[in-house]
Design a protein around this motif. Structure first.
Motif, short mmCIF file in Angstrom:
data_model
loop_
_atom_site.label_atom_id
_atom_site.label_comp_id
_atom_site.label_asym_id
_atom_site.label_seq_id
_atom_site.Cartn_x
_atom_site.Cartn_y
_atom_site.Cartn_z
N UNK A 76 -76.68 -8.07 50.63
CA UNK A 76 -77.52 -8.56 51.73
C UNK A 76 -76.95 -9.86 52.31
N UNK A 77 -76.45 -10.74 51.45
CA UNK A 77 -75.83 -11.98 51.92
C UNK A 77 -74.62 -11.64 52.80
N UNK A 78 -73.80 -10.69 52.35
CA UNK A 78 -72.62 -10.28 53.13
C UNK A 78 -73.04 -9.71 54.49
N UNK B 188 -61.29 -12.64 56.20
CA UNK B 188 -61.24 -12.14 54.83
C UNK B 188 -62.39 -12.63 53.97
N UNK B 189 -63.55 -12.78 54.57
CA UNK B 189 -64.71 -13.31 53.87
C UNK B 189 -65.25 -12.29 52.87
N UNK B 190 -65.52 -12.76 51.65
CA UNK B 190 -66.03 -11.91 50.58
C UNK B 190 -67.12 -12.67 49.84
N UNK C 224 -67.34 -7.28 50.87
CA UNK C 224 -66.61 -7.75 52.04
C UNK C 224 -67.52 -7.90 53.23
N UNK C 225 -67.17 -8.85 54.07
CA UNK C 225 -67.97 -9.11 55.28
C UNK C 225 -67.32 -8.40 56.44
#
Length: 79
Positions: free
Chosen positions: A45-47, A61-63, A78-79
Motif C-alpha cells: 500500500x505504501x508503494x 528505482x524506488x522500492x 517496486x514503485x
C-alpha cells in the motif's frame, strides 16, 4: 482460531525503509502488525501511495522494503 478472552494477539514491529535514487531512507519507528502478511500488505500500500503521487519519478528505482523485527527482509515492492 479465536484467542481466549483477555489475551491479546502478539503484535510485532515491522520497518519499511525506502530505497530511492540509490539511497535508503531508514524507517526507525516502524509499525506494529499481528502478522507478516499484514505487514507485507501495508508495504504494498505504501508503494502504491508513492506511485500515485503525480510527481513520482518512476525511473528512480524506488522500492519499499518490508523488514521484520529481527532485521530480515521479508518483501520488496517496486514503485
Amino acid at each position: 482460531m479465536i484467542a481466549a478472552k483477555g489475551r491479546r494477539a502478539t503484535m510485532l514491529r515491522y520497518h519499511f525503509p525506502i530505497f530511492h535514487n540509490g539511497e535508503t531512507q531508514v524507517d526507525d519507528v516502524g509499525e506494529l502488525f499481528r502478522s507478516a502478511e499484514l505487514a507485507v500488505q501495508y508495504g504494498a500500500r505504501v508503494a502504491r501511495d508513492i506511485a500515485s503521487d503525480p510527481d513520482c519519478d518512476r525511473g528512480a528505482g524506488t522500492v519499499v522494503i518490508v523488514v521484520d523485527a529481527s532485521g530480515a527482509e521479508i518483501a520488496r515492492h517496486g514503485v
